[in-house]
Design a protein around this motif. Structure first.
Motif, PDB file in Angstrom:
ATOM      1  N   THR A  11       0.836  -1.207   0.000  1.00 55.32           N
ATOM      2  CA  THR A  11       0.000   0.000   0.000  1.00 55.32           C
ATOM      3  C   THR A  11       0.869   1.255   0.000  1.00 55.32           C
ATOM      4  OG1 THR A  11      -0.238  -0.040   2.407  1.00 55.32           O
ATOM      5  CG2 THR A  11      -1.973  -1.094   1.130  1.00 55.32           C
ATOM      6  N   GLN A  12       2.025   1.179   0.654  1.00 54.63           N
ATOM      7  CA  GLN A  12       2.930   2.326   0.641  1.00 54.63           C
ATOM      8  C   GLN A  12       3.496   2.541  -0.761  1.00 54.63           C
ATOM      9  OE1 GLN A  12       6.390   1.975   3.114  1.00 54.63           O
ATOM     10  NE2 GLN A  12       6.751   4.168   3.104  1.00 54.63           N
ATOM     11  N   ARG A  13       3.867   1.467  -1.430  1.00 52.99           N
ATOM     12  CA  ARG A  13       4.372   1.584  -2.801  1.00 52.99           C
ATOM     13  C   ARG A  13       3.304   2.115  -3.744  1.00 52.99           C
ATOM     14  NH1 ARG A  13       6.741  -4.080  -3.022  1.00 52.99           N
ATOM     15  NH2 ARG A  13       8.173  -3.891  -1.314  1.00 52.99           N
ATOM     16  N   ALA A  14       2.051   1.830  -3.429  1.00 52.64           N
ATOM     17  CA  ALA A  14       0.943   2.311  -4.260  1.00 52.64           C
ATOM     18  C   ALA A  14       0.555   3.743  -3.871  1.00 52.64           C
ATOM     19  CB  ALA A  14      -0.262   1.393  -4.110  1.00 52.64           C
ATOM     20  N   VAL A  15       1.337   4.363  -2.998  1.00 52.72           N
ATOM     21  CA  VAL A  15       1.153   5.731  -2.529  1.00 52.72           C
ATOM     22  C   VAL A  15      -0.189   5.892  -1.806  1.00 52.72           C
ATOM     23  CG1 VAL A  15       1.461   8.160  -3.127  1.00 52.72           C
ATOM     24  CG2 VAL A  15       2.494   6.442  -4.558  1.00 52.72           C
ATOM     25  N   LEU A  16      -0.545   4.873  -1.037  1.00 52.97           N
ATOM     26  CA  LEU A  16      -1.719   4.975  -0.181  1.00 52.97           C
ATOM     27  C   LEU A  16      -1.258   5.394   1.214  1.00 52.97           C
ATOM     28  CD1 LEU A  16      -3.618   1.742  -1.241  1.00 52.97           C
ATOM     29  CD2 LEU A  16      -4.129   4.091  -1.909  1.00 52.97           C
ATOM     30  N   THR A  17      -2.123   6.013   1.955  1.00 55.08           N
ATOM     31  CA  THR A  17      -1.778   6.449   3.303  1.00 55.08           C
ATOM     32  C   THR A  17      -1.735   5.251   4.253  1.00 55.08           C
ATOM     33  OG1 THR A  17      -4.078   6.796   3.904  1.00 55.08           O
ATOM     34  CG2 THR A  17      -2.909   8.672   2.919  1.00 55.08           C
ATOM     35  N   LEU A  18      -1.110   5.452   5.392  1.00 56.15           N
ATOM     36  CA  LEU A  18      -1.061   4.407   6.405  1.00 56.15           C
ATOM     37  C   LEU A  18      -2.468   3.994   6.830  1.00 56.15           C
ATOM     38  CD1 LEU A  18       0.514   2.547   8.289  1.00 56.15           C
ATOM     39  CD2 LEU A  18       0.670   4.452   9.901  1.00 56.15           C
ATOM     40  N   PRO A  19      -3.375   4.929   7.099  1.00 53.81           N
ATOM     41  CA  PRO A  19      -4.740   4.500   7.440  1.00 53.81           C
ATOM     42  C   PRO A  19      -5.399   3.645   6.343  1.00 53.81           C
ATOM     43  CG  PRO A  19      -4.434   6.765   8.114  1.00 53.81           C
ATOM     44  CD  PRO A  19      -3.213   6.369   7.306  1.00 53.81           C
ATOM     45  N   ALA A  20      -5.143   3.981   5.084  1.00 52.40           N
ATOM     46  CA  ALA A  20      -5.704   3.175   3.991  1.00 52.40           C
ATOM     47  C   ALA A  20      -5.107   1.766   4.004  1.00 52.40           C
ATOM     48  CB  ALA A  20      -5.460   3.848   2.652  1.00 52.40           C
ATOM     49  N   GLY A  21      -3.815   1.680   4.265  1.00 54.07           N
ATOM     50  CA  GLY A  21      -3.163   0.380   4.350  1.00 54.07           C
ATOM     51  C   GLY A  21      -3.677  -0.441   5.513  1.00 54.07           C
ATOM     52  N   LEU A  22      -3.881   0.202   6.655  1.00 50.29           N
ATOM     53  CA  LEU A  22      -4.406  -0.515   7.820  1.00 50.29           C
ATOM     54  C   LEU A  22      -5.846  -0.948   7.596  1.00 50.29           C
ATOM     55  CD1 LEU A  22      -2.853   1.580  10.711  1.00 50.29           C
ATOM     56  CD2 LEU A  22      -2.263  -0.757  10.041  1.00 50.29           C
ATOM     57  N   THR A  23      -6.607  -0.128   6.888  1.00 51.38           N
ATOM     58  CA  THR A  23      -7.976  -0.518   6.564  1.00 51.38           C
ATOM     59  C   THR A  23      -7.966  -1.763   5.690  1.00 51.38           C
ATOM     60  OG1 THR A  23      -8.746   1.755   6.753  1.00 51.38           O
ATOM     61  CG2 THR A  23     -10.133   0.247   5.496  1.00 51.38           C
ATOM     62  N   ALA A  24      -7.089  -1.792   4.705  1.00 53.60           N
ATOM     63  CA  ALA A  24      -6.962  -2.978   3.852  1.00 53.60           C
ATOM     64  C   ALA A  24      -6.482  -4.179   4.670  1.00 53.60           C
ATOM     65  CB  ALA A  24      -6.005  -2.697   2.701  1.00 53.60           C
ATOM     66  N   ALA A  25      -5.539  -3.944   5.560  1.00 50.89           N
ATOM     67  CA  ALA A  25      -4.994  -5.030   6.370  1.00 50.89           C
ATOM     68  C   ALA A  25      -6.024  -5.587   7.342  1.00 50.89           C
ATOM     69  CB  ALA A  25      -3.766  -4.541   7.135  1.00 50.89           C
ATOM     70  N   SER A  26      -7.008  -4.791   7.712  1.00 52.68           N
ATOM     71  CA  SER A  26      -8.021  -5.273   8.656  1.00 52.68           C
ATOM     72  C   SER A  26      -8.919  -6.334   8.027  1.00 52.68           C
ATOM     73  CB  SER A  26      -8.849  -4.114   9.207  1.00 52.68           C
ATOM     74  OG  SER A  26      -9.642  -3.548   8.192  1.00 52.68           O
ATOM     75  N   THR A  27      -8.748  -6.582   6.740  1.00 54.87           N
ATOM     76  CA  THR A  27      -9.504  -7.654   6.081  1.00 54.87           C
ATOM     77  C   THR A  27      -8.738  -8.972   6.099  1.00 54.87           C
ATOM     78  OG1 THR A  27      -8.616  -7.157   3.886  1.00 54.87           O
ATOM     79  CG2 THR A  27     -10.610  -5.978   4.547  1.00 54.87           C
ATOM     80  N   LEU A  28      -7.601  -9.016   6.789  1.00 56.47           N
ATOM     81  CA  LEU A  28      -6.828 -10.253   6.895  1.00 56.47           C
ATOM     82  C   LEU A  28      -7.708 -11.369   7.444  1.00 56.47           C
ATOM     83  CD1 LEU A  28      -3.525  -8.907   8.482  1.00 56.47           C
ATOM     84  CD2 LEU A  28      -3.788  -9.843   6.198  1.00 56.47           C
ATOM     85  N   PRO A  29      -7.433 -12.596   7.069  1.00 60.66           N
ATOM     86  CA  PRO A  29      -8.259 -13.706   7.542  1.00 60.66           C
ATOM     87  C   PRO A  29      -7.968 -14.121   8.986  1.00 60.66           C
ATOM     88  CG  PRO A  29      -6.538 -14.527   6.102  1.00 60.66           C
ATOM     89  CD  PRO A  29      -6.451 -13.025   6.084  1.00 60.66           C
ATOM     90  N   TYR A  30      -7.163 -13.364   9.697  1.00 61.23           N
ATOM     91  CA  TYR A  30      -6.797 -13.703  11.069  1.00 61.23           C
ATOM     92  C   TYR A  30      -7.571 -12.804  12.029  1.00 61.23           C
ATOM     93  CZ  TYR A  30      -3.047 -15.662   8.299  1.00 61.23           C
ATOM     94  OH  TYR A  30      -2.337 -16.330   7.341  1.00 61.23           O
TER      95      TYR A  30
END
Length: 81
Positions: A11-30
């Motif tokens: 997400t950082q390489r895609a120039v997304l913000t940290l909150p956007a990356g964490l939002t995406a990460a919150s969909t992890l299957p864990y």
């Protein structure tokens, strides 16, 4: 855990913000990470650093994420923290 950091790096390489990356990460299957990432995201949005927000979840994240870098340096130098 490596999946989480890989996702955040992408997400950082895609120039997304940290909150956007964490939002995406919150969909992890864990479930444990899902439950931790929501309050971490909320705390970051309120002004905490990533390290501060992750500290209450140190059972999920390694000391590199949850320990103040100055404390790590002092420990390596043999100084009392």
């Amino acid at each position: 855990m490596s999946y989480l950091f890989t996702l955040l790096a992408l997400t950082q390489r895609a120039v997304l913000t940290l909150p956007a990356g964490l939002t995406a990460a919150s969909t992890l299957p864990y479930v444990a990470y899902q439950e931790a990432l929501i309050p971490i995201l909320r705390n970051i949005e309120q002004g905490d650093s990533l390290q501060q927000a992750m500290t209450p979840y140190n059972r999920l994240f390694p000391p590199l994420c949850t320990t103040d870098s100055r404390r790590r340096r002092n420990r390596r130098a043999g100084q009392r923290v």
